[in-house]
Design an enzyme around this catalytic site. Structure first.
Site, short mmCIF file in Angstrom:
data_model
loop_
_atom_site.label_atom_id
_atom_site.label_comp_id
_atom_site.label_asym_id
_atom_site.label_seq_id
_atom_site.Cartn_x
_atom_site.Cartn_y
_atom_site.Cartn_z
N GLU A 124 -9.62 -0.56 6.92
CA GLU A 124 -9.11 0.39 7.16
C GLU A 124 -8.40 0.43 8.72
O GLU A 124 -8.97 0.14 9.59
CB GLU A 124 -9.96 1.43 7.08
N ASP A 180 -17.92 6.18 8.46
CA ASP A 180 -17.99 7.59 8.75
C ASP A 180 -17.69 8.17 7.32
O ASP A 180 -17.25 7.46 6.40
CB ASP A 180 -17.42 8.10 9.74
N ASP A 223 -14.79 9.53 6.72
CA ASP A 223 -13.47 9.06 6.26
C ASP A 223 -13.39 7.70 5.67
O ASP A 223 -12.55 7.70 4.76
CB ASP A 223 -12.55 9.17 7.49
N ASP A 244 -14.77 2.14 8.01
CA ASP A 244 -15.71 2.78 8.91
C ASP A 244 -16.97 3.55 8.29
O ASP A 244 -16.89 3.81 6.96
CB ASP A 244 -14.98 3.95 9.66
#
Ligand code: 0RA
Length: 640
Positions: free
Chosen positions: A429, A504, A506, A502
């Protein structure tokens, strides 16, 4: 004269020792699926009673400990009178005797449990339970018998007078057999809801004493209600009002009981949920094939007799069924399942039986419902034209794609071992993360494709939009194996594709979007075990001279609890994203095959997966993020 015993009479009844010796033989394994098999078994007996018109209510209680269950029905009650040959109460015989093939038809006494619809009978549950209590209301009294590990702990007791009839089975699986004895409330609740759809009118209640929740399901219109529920969870409006239904109770159709509701919608895929004796057949089988064949013939015949054939295109079966949503439930006496997950029906006779029920009834229905028929035929012709158009467009791109490697996406950093089994394509990403990965990787076997911006939510997009999406088409080009109907796994340019986002929310979202795309359009890649998730750390924790990596908050807390004395002497760094990580760190934690952890994406249950994906990516946005974050905890193989 010597009485003649058929082999069946002798072989059918055995003690329960074989079950305790080899539980896997009877319930498929002692993992979570095996544990829940016990529930389905007990539930099936109650459902059977309802199906034959003797019970109207079923209640399942998951007790506070989360490891024991009670199933109650208001049916006739398991018989408690003395069994003529066993010289014991019938209840004790039923719960302590192994019935081959799950059937127990004791000619003399007239007791017949087809309860083995699911498989093996209540005695198997008894054998694998550290405690089981059967309570029956019958003949004006309450009766009770307790068992431990399948053995009676005492005689059948006649308790207080009781009104009405019914059976209650409490059981607590044996923890020495099952490594994990916690039941999954969501799985059970979903199954109960399905029961209420497949057996119209029956009131099915789930009481979850762990959470304090209670759900009651009751559907007077049965599979039609189910159809509407499925449509409501998916995208694509119906193209006609009244669904097509078949409801054959026994007799006709060659013995199978057939219940069907279906409707064409504007969705671009076909979605048929099928069940055999209430068991989901996620991989289809002969009954689904019969349904498809019947639909195909009825539609073609209708189009021909009404001279509606389109010019210049031939209709394929897929065109005919595009957008079709349906529920098919059949009940048969001797189901044979096959396939790795035993979720495909194999009884050859079912194909012709279902075909011969569906074809004439659908054709007649089309003739009687002119408006619906018109809308359906228009929908089908549109599907065929769209297919031809996209094929033509694809042929152009494919021609140029095969002619040169030059068409590979510019941002792809390829590896020199591409094509070999141990080569890997990382989908990363963002550009900055892509940069770190590019520097940190093993150039020989690891290729990097950075994706910019948001990936399209393919669950709600048209095929044209999907093809036009730059990120997805780059991914498809880099993999080199085509997509959809043109997918050819053997052409894949890498051994594995690994999604690296990631740690997280997102990142999880992007992973979910990519998985949705892969599941819908490159599913064979997942089934071939070629799709993985990387597990980058979210925290670096320095304690003294040691460095630890944590992929999420629970992981961090576990490390702190184990190695630090609280947080006092620990130095914690939270990575804002992969791009922040030094290439060397990324290599060490995430890329290096010797030290990293990968999750393999797998489809354990196609129906369940569809349900999850619809929930995630369909209309309900709130459910999306929970999925990957929760499931990613399950280590090793990820259940998509
Ligand atoms: C054998 C015979 C009869 C009923 C049942 C079993 C029965 C079993 C279960 C298991 C759970 N609920 C159940 N309800 C009934 C028929 C007895 C008769 O003819 O009255």
């Amino acid at each position: 004269m010597t009485p003649t015993y058929s082999a069946k009479d002798i072989a059918v009844l055995e003690g329960l020792e074989p079950v305790r010796k080899r539980p896997g033989m009877y319930i498929g394994g002692v993992g979570s699926a095996g544990l829940h098999h016990l529930v389905w078994e007990v539930l099936d007996n109650a459902v059977d009673e309802a199906m034959n018109g003797h019970a109207t209510e079923i209640t399942l209680t998951l007790h506070r400990d989360g490891t024991s269950i009670t199933v109650t029905d208001n049916g006739r009650g398991i018989p408690v009178d003395r069994h003529p040959t066993h010289k014991k109460p019938a209840l004790e015989v039923i719960l302590t005797t192994l019935h081959a093939g799950g059937k127990f038809d004791d000619g003399g006494s007239g007791y017949k449990t087809s309860g083995g619809l699911h498989g093996v009978g209540a005695s198997v549950v008894n054998a694998l339970s550290k405690q089981l209590v059967a309570t029956v209301k019958r003949d004006g009294f309450t009766w009770e018998q307790k068992f431990g590990l399948g053995k009676p702990l005492g005689k059948l007791k006649k308790l207080k007078p009781a009104r009405g009839t019914g059976t209650t089975i409490y059981f607590h699986p044996d923890p020495t057999v099952f490594p994990k004895t916690e039941f999954d409330a969501e799985t059970i609740c979903h199954r109960l809801e399905v029961v209420s759809y497949l057996h119209r009118g029956v009131r099915v209640t789930f009481e979850n004493q762990v959470s304090g929740e209670k759900h009651a399901f009751q559907h007077e219109r049965g599979v039609v209600d189910y159809l509407e529920k499925i449509e409501g969870d998916r995208v694509g409006r119906p193209v006609h009002d009244t669904p097509f239904t078949v409801n054959r109770e026994h007799g006709n159709g060659g013995g199978a009981r057939v219940d069907l509701a279906m409707r064409w919608t504007e969705a671009t895929d076909e979605h048929i949920r099928s069940y055999v004796n209430g068991i989901p057949t996620g991989s289809g089988g002969t009954h689904e094939n019969g349904l498809r064949a019947g639909i195909g013939k009825a539609i073609r015949n209708y189009i021909e007799t009404h001279t509606l054939s389109p010019k210049g295109v031939t209709l394929t079966g897929d065109d005919i069924r595009e957008g079709l949503v349906g529920v098919l439930s059949v009940f048969i006496t001797d189901p044979q399942f096959q396939g790795q997950t035993k979720d495909r029906l194999n009884n050859a006779e079912l194909q012709a039986q279902i075909d011969s029920v569906v074809r004439p009834t659908l054709e007649q229905w089309l003739n009687q419902n002119g408006t619906a028929a018109e809308a359906i035929v228009a929908r089908i012709i549109l599907a065929a034209r769209a297919r031809e158009a996209s094929r033509a467009a694809q042929q152009v791109t494919r021609k140029s794609a095969t002619s040169a490697r030059l068409n590979l996406p510019g941002k792809l950093s390829d590896c020199s071992d591409r094509g070999k089994a141990n080569s890997e394509l990382f989908i990363v990403e963002g550009d900055s993360a892509g940069g770190s990965a590019k520097q940190g990787r093993d150039r020989r076997r690891q290729a990097i494709l950075p994706l910019r911006g948001k990936v399209l939510n393919t669950e709600q997009a048209t095929m044209t939009k999907i093809r036009e999406n730059k990120e997805l088409s780059d991914l498809v080009t880099a993999l080199g194996c085509g997509m959809g109907r043109d997918l050819d796994v053997s052409k894949m340019r890498y051994g594995r594709v690994i999604l690296l986002a990631d740690a997280d929310s997102d990142g999880h979202h992007i992973t979910t979007l990519l998985l949705t795309f892969l599941y819908r359009h490159m599913q064979e890649l997942i089934r071939a075990e070629r799709v993985y998730l990387a597990q980058p750390p979210l925290y670096r924790i320095n304690i003294g001279k040691e460095t630890y990596w944590a992929k999420d908050d629970p992981d961090r807390d576990a490390i702190l609890a184990k190695h630090g004395n609280g947080r006092a002497n620990a130095e914690i760094t939270r990575f804002k994203g992969l791009g922040e990580m030094m290439p060397k760190v990324l290599w060490e934690t995430t890329l290096n095959p010797a030290t990293r952890r990968l999750l393999r994406v797998e489809i354990s249950d196609a129906l369940q997966t569809d349900r999850v994906i619809c929930g995630l990516m369909g209309k309900d946005v709130s459910e999306r993020l929970r999925f990957v974050t929760e499931r990613a905890e399950q280590a090793e193989a990820l259940d998509l």
